[in-house]
Each structure stands twice: as C-alpha cells, then as structure tokens.
Write a protein that holds these residues in place. Structure first.
Motif, PDB file in Angstrom:
ATOM      1  N   ALA A   1       0.845  -1.199   0.000  1.00  0.00           N
ATOM      2  CA  ALA A   1       0.000   0.000   0.000  1.00  0.00           C
ATOM      3  C   ALA A   1       0.877   1.244   0.000  1.00  0.00           C
ATOM      4  O   ALA A   1       1.370   1.680   1.033  1.00  0.00           O
ATOM      5  N   LEU A   2       1.092   1.794  -1.185  1.00  0.00           N
ATOM      6  CA  LEU A   2       1.828   3.044  -1.303  1.00  0.00           C
ATOM      7  C   LEU A   2       1.268   3.828  -2.465  1.00  0.00           C
ATOM      8  O   LEU A   2       0.697   3.273  -3.394  1.00  0.00           O
ATOM      9  N   ALA A   3       1.412   5.140  -2.376  1.00  0.00           N
ATOM     10  CA  ALA A   3       0.872   6.011  -3.421  1.00  0.00           C
ATOM     11  C   ALA A   3       1.715   7.273  -3.513  1.00  0.00           C
ATOM     12  O   ALA A   3       2.256   7.746  -2.514  1.00  0.00           O
ATOM     13  N   TYR A   4       1.813   7.789  -4.728  1.00  0.00           N
ATOM     14  CA  TYR A   4       2.530   9.033  -4.975  1.00  0.00           C
ATOM     15  C   TYR A   4       1.544  10.178  -5.128  1.00  0.00           C
ATOM     16  O   TYR A   4       0.405   9.982  -5.545  1.00  0.00           O
ATOM     17  N   GLY A   5       2.006  11.392  -4.816  1.00  0.00           N
ATOM     18  CA  GLY A   5       1.208  12.583  -5.024  1.00  0.00           C
ATOM     19  C   GLY A   5       2.102  13.777  -5.273  1.00  0.00           C
ATOM     20  O   GLY A   5       3.276  13.774  -4.895  1.00  0.00           O
TER      21      GLY A   5
END
Length: 65
Positions: free
Chosen positions: A23-27
């Motif tokens: 569970a990882l996300a870029y922004g």
C-alpha cells in the motif's frame, strides 16, 4: 494505521502504510499522497471484508508521521 510519508528527490511525495503490504501512493503534494494511500487501503480492506478475509479493526484511524 500509521502513514509514512517521504519526499522523493524529484519533488513527488510518497505515502505508505506498512501494515498493508504494497500500500503506497505518490502525489504532487504531501496531502495528495496521504489521501491516495488512505483511499487505497480502504479499498483493500473493503475487498478483504467482501471476500471473508481477515482485516484489521476498522475503528483504527490513520495517522501521518
């Protein structure tokens, strides 16, 4: 659940929830990365519940570090 947030060398932000592997996300901003990873984890947990798989207690809250 704790959200770990770091800024990459290229300026993007990455948020990860270690309690949910992968569970990882870029922004583009810190807040965007946190919001994206929280939404991702909620979808993962909902999918687990729908399929009768174990999931952490839903009463826990996200906390950005």
């Amino acid at each position: 659940m704790q959200v770990v947030v770091e800024q990459e060398e290229d300026g993007r932000w990455i948020a990860e929830i270690e309690a949910v592997p992968g569970a990882l996300a870029y922004g583009a901003t810190r807040d965007e990365a946190v919001a994206k990873v929280e939404a991702l984890v909620l979808r993962v947990l909902a999918d687990r519940l729908d399929n009768g798989e174990p999931a952490p207690e839903l009463g826990q809250f996200f906390a950005a570090a």
